[in-house]
Design an enzyme around this catalytic site. Sequence first.
Site, PDB file in Angstrom:
ATOM      1  N   GLU A  15     -12.388  54.980  16.214  1.00  6.55           N
ATOM      2  CA  GLU A  15     -13.766  54.123  16.506  1.00  6.55           C
ATOM      3  C   GLU A  15     -13.339  52.649  16.390  1.00  6.55           C
ATOM      4  OE1 GLU A  15     -17.345  55.223  16.547  1.00  6.55           O
ATOM      5  OE2 GLU A  15     -17.053  53.541  17.490  1.00  6.55           O
ATOM      6  N   GLY A  25      -8.901  30.605  16.395  1.00  2.00           N
ATOM      7  CA  GLY A  25      -7.933  32.042  16.142  1.00  2.00           C
ATOM      8  C   GLY A  25      -8.550  33.034  16.752  1.00  2.00           C
ATOM      9  N   ASP A  59      -6.904  43.318  27.372  1.00  2.00           N
ATOM     10  CA  ASP A  59      -7.395  44.133  26.208  1.00  2.00           C
ATOM     11  C   ASP A  59      -8.856  44.907  26.610  1.00  2.00           C
ATOM     12  OD1 ASP A  59      -7.987  43.884  23.179  1.00  2.00           O
ATOM     13  OD2 ASP A  59     -10.101  43.197  24.089  1.00  2.00           O
ATOM     14  N   LYS A  73      -9.686  48.839  26.445  1.00  2.00           N
ATOM     15  CA  LYS A  73     -10.948  49.534  26.089  1.00  2.00           C
ATOM     16  C   LYS A  73     -11.736  50.409  27.119  1.00  2.00           C
ATOM     17  CE  LYS A  73     -10.778  45.836  22.479  1.00  2.00           C
ATOM     18  NZ  LYS A  73     -11.258  44.599  22.208  1.00  2.00           N
ATOM     19  N   GLY A 120     -12.419  41.138  13.658  1.00  2.00           N
ATOM     20  CA  GLY A 120     -12.411  40.868  12.358  1.00  2.00           C
ATOM     21  C   GLY A 120     -12.192  41.656  11.243  1.00  2.00           C
TER      22      GLY A 120
HETATM   23  P1  NDP Z   1      -1.978  42.488  11.700  1.00  2.00           P
HETATM   24  O1  NDP Z   1      -0.972  41.879  12.715  1.00  2.00           O
HETATM   25  O2  NDP Z   1      -2.700  41.597  10.973  1.00  2.00           O
HETATM   26  O3  NDP Z   1      -1.125  43.522  10.614  1.00  2.00           O
HETATM   27  C1  NDP Z   1      -0.423  44.340  11.097  1.00  2.00           C
HETATM   28  C2  NDP Z   1       0.284  45.242   9.865  1.00  2.00           C
HETATM   29  O4  NDP Z   1       1.418  46.309  10.499  1.00  2.00           O
HETATM   30  C3  NDP Z   1       1.184  44.112   8.929  1.00  2.00           C
HETATM   31  O5  NDP Z   1       0.801  44.444   7.413  1.00  2.00           O
HETATM   32  C4  NDP Z   1       2.613  44.339   9.373  1.00  2.00           C
HETATM   33  O6  NDP Z   1       3.520  44.318   8.353  1.00  2.00           O
HETATM   34  C5  NDP Z   1       2.560  45.871   9.733  1.00  2.00           C
HETATM   35  N1  NDP Z   1       3.453  46.344  10.543  1.00  2.00           N
HETATM   36  C6  NDP Z   1       3.667  46.136  11.804  1.00  2.00           C
HETATM   37  N2  NDP Z   1       4.682  46.446  12.394  1.00  2.00           N
HETATM   38  C7  NDP Z   1       5.071  47.416  11.398  1.00  2.00           C
HETATM   39  C8  NDP Z   1       6.411  48.184  11.266  1.00  2.00           C
HETATM   40  N3  NDP Z   1       7.105  48.472  12.329  1.00  2.00           N
HETATM   41  N4  NDP Z   1       6.555  48.999  10.154  1.00  2.00           N
HETATM   42  C9  NDP Z   1       5.641  48.790   8.964  1.00  2.00           C
HETATM   43  N5  NDP Z   1       4.488  47.798   8.966  1.00  2.00           N
HETATM   44  C10 NDP Z   1       4.439  47.420  10.287  1.00  2.00           C
HETATM   45  O7  NDP Z   1      -2.832  43.480  12.417  1.00  2.00           O
HETATM   46  P2  NDP Z   1      -4.571  43.796  12.695  1.00  2.00           P
HETATM   47  O8  NDP Z   1      -4.698  44.058  11.119  1.00  2.00           O
HETATM   48  O9  NDP Z   1      -5.281  42.650  12.969  1.00  2.00           O
HETATM   49  O10 NDP Z   1      -4.642  44.930  13.590  1.00  2.00           O
HETATM   50  C11 NDP Z   1      -4.506  46.255  13.255  1.00  2.00           C
HETATM   51  C12 NDP Z   1      -4.778  47.076  14.257  1.00  2.00           C
HETATM   52  O11 NDP Z   1      -6.124  47.091  14.398  1.00  2.00           O
HETATM   53  C13 NDP Z   1      -4.132  47.051  15.651  1.00  2.00           C
HETATM   54  O12 NDP Z   1      -3.997  47.909  16.492  1.00  2.00           O
HETATM   55  C14 NDP Z   1      -5.397  46.055  16.293  1.00  2.00           C
HETATM   56  O13 NDP Z   1      -5.365  46.202  17.891  1.00  2.00           O
HETATM   57  C15 NDP Z   1      -6.499  46.692  15.766  1.00  2.00           C
HETATM   58  N6  NDP Z   1      -7.858  45.974  15.806  1.00  2.00           N
HETATM   59  C16 NDP Z   1      -7.732  44.605  15.144  1.00  2.00           C
HETATM   60  C17 NDP Z   1      -8.888  44.041  15.068  1.00  2.00           C
HETATM   61  C18 NDP Z   1      -9.030  42.779  14.273  1.00  2.00           C
HETATM   62  O14 NDP Z   1      -9.865  42.276  14.375  1.00  2.00           O
HETATM   63  N7  NDP Z   1      -7.987  42.263  13.774  1.00  2.00           N
HETATM   64  C19 NDP Z   1     -10.199  44.565  15.605  1.00  2.00           C
HETATM   65  C20 NDP Z   1     -10.233  45.953  16.147  1.00  2.00           C
HETATM   66  C21 NDP Z   1      -8.971  46.576  16.328  1.00  2.00           C
HETATM   67  P3  NDP Z   1       3.740  43.093   7.589  1.00  2.00           P
HETATM   68  O15 NDP Z   1       2.521  42.443   6.820  1.00  2.00           O
HETATM   69  O16 NDP Z   1       4.841  43.063   6.460  1.00  2.00           O
HETATM   70  O17 NDP Z   1       4.222  42.043   8.601  1.00  2.00           O
HETATM   71  N1  HSE Z   2      -8.782  39.875  21.247  1.00  2.00           N
HETATM   72  C1  HSE Z   2      -9.917  41.022  20.911  1.00  2.00           C
HETATM   73  C2  HSE Z   2     -11.193  40.103  21.396  1.00  2.00           C
HETATM   74  C3  HSE Z   2      -9.680  41.329  19.500  1.00  2.00           C
HETATM   75  O1  HSE Z   2     -11.211  38.893  21.571  1.00  2.00           O
HETATM   76  O2  HSE Z   2     -12.098  40.982  21.317  1.00  2.00           O
HETATM   77  C4  HSE Z   2     -10.678  42.789  19.348  1.00  2.00           C
HETATM   78  O3  HSE Z   2      -9.915  43.503  20.039  1.00  2.00           O
END
Ligand code: NDP
Ligand code: HSE
Length: 437
Positions: free
Chosen positions: A130, A188, A202, A206, A308
């Site tokens: 989702e 950011g 991106d 989607k 977020g």
């Molecule tokens: P972040 O970059 O903030 O966090 C990624 C996390 O994954 C970190 O904790 C990192 O570890 C860990 N990680 C990355 N690679 C590895 C690896 N090889 N082994 C173990 N741990 C790993 O990502 P987000 O939280 O922003 O996003 C997560 C997912 O959600 C993505 O697929 C993104 O597209 C999706 N998403 C994000 C949104 C958002 O608003 N941020 C919105 C919708 C979807 P460490 O902390 O140690 O570096």
């Molecule tokens: N880069 C994406 C956006 C983050 O601007 O909407 C959420 O997928």
Amino acid sequence: MNDYRDLRIALLGCGSVGSQVARLLLEQGDELAARVGARLRLIGIAVRDIDAPRDVELPRELFTTDAERLVLGADIVIELMGGIEPARSLILRAIEGGADVVTGNKALIAEHGPELAEAAEQVGAQLSYEAAVAGAIPIIRPLRESLAGDHITRVLGIVNGSTNYILDRMDRFGDSAEDAMRVASELGYLEADPTLDVEGYDAAQKATILASIAFHTEVPVDAVHREGITGVTSAQIEAAQHAGYVIKLLAIAERLVAADGTAGVSARVYPALISREHPLAAVHGGKNAVFVEAEAAGELMFYGAGAGGLETASAVLGDVVSAARRHVIGGPGVPGSSHADLAVLPIGEVNTRYQVMLDVRDEPGVLATIAGLLAQHGVSAASVEQSVAADGEAGTARLVIGTHTAREADLAATVEALRANAVVTGVASVLRLEGAR
Ligand code: NDP
Ligand code: HSE
């Protein structure tokens, strides 16, 4: 207190989204247990660096760098690492081990969704994503389940918040493209690689996911026609305003019939005009919305935060609760659906309306020449407005032509013919007009 059984939850990733998911799982444990009928026990969190600072305080003993081992002991694996590998291999390993998987990884689902769905179906596991489209907004489940008895005809989505923010600043505050981009970057809002946002990659990921689900057809991401917002100019924004439109980067998935009668789907991403009366025109700032048109349900709009950490965590937890309930009740997960297997049609087959801005010689017979070129290609003008050219060049005028619905291939041929004609000194802009027919 109820004596609930435990469901073991493994979390891969503890960044913006993962840290909020972990916090909510720990803080809302009792309430989630009551909703599910089982306790969601977080057994570990895989990260790259155990000592990295986190957005929220979490028990240190939960952290591990051994993701492969962690997934093998889980009933539900939540993947929030991002990227293709090792996320893909870890998810396949989790599924092989019988776990359900929840992910927010749009890039992975867009590239490898069918492979992961097939692996899940083979063992009766549930694969849910989702959060992969439009963050907090429930749109995957409504398309897959709530609208499963209907026929969806078109989906128009503002599914990239940062480009919506940039275009909205240009429209509402008169920012130049460069200034709006700088502000979005300072806040950011942009991905680490901003081309993923501004060039529409991106949104294309989607669009693939939305089109595949809406039309029960595998739509590969490289079949999505993609144009970003880097070519959008202040002059286009002003012309749109003048005509009662706004420019939005739209991800569109649509059922179509090609010129040769083939029934198919189109998936595309581009900046398009929409009427200021359309509900999508009211989607401001970094917000997302998905507008769905279905044969029986009519028009529906899903609106909210597309990104977020906390907001996206809500969608992830919804999937976790749903998967956990299935564990409690028993039975296989809901399989992916690609039974319709429609043709994915090229952009040339799309039928829509257009706004074409031309700089032309301001002399007798020019309008007749242009009308003739449109007619030769089967394109019908709905409106023509003439003004002095924007650059004020003597002897030239600017024409803004709005068309009735035309086939993209015919419109493209018309524009080529206009460009080649001596009365046309320049094609200033060609934009599609969506959300109307
Ligand atoms: P972040 O970059 O903030 O966090 C990624 C996390 O994954 C970190 O904790 C990192 O570890 C860990 N990680 C990355 N690679 C590895 C690896 N090889 N082994 C173990 N741990 C790993 O990502 P987000 O939280 O922003 O996003 C997560 C997912 O959600 C993505 O697929 C993104 O597209 C999706 N998403 C994000 C949104 C958002 O608003 N941020 C919105 C919708 C979807 P460490 O902390 O140690 O570096
Ligand atoms: N880069 C994406 C956006 C983050 O601007 O909407 C959420 O997928």
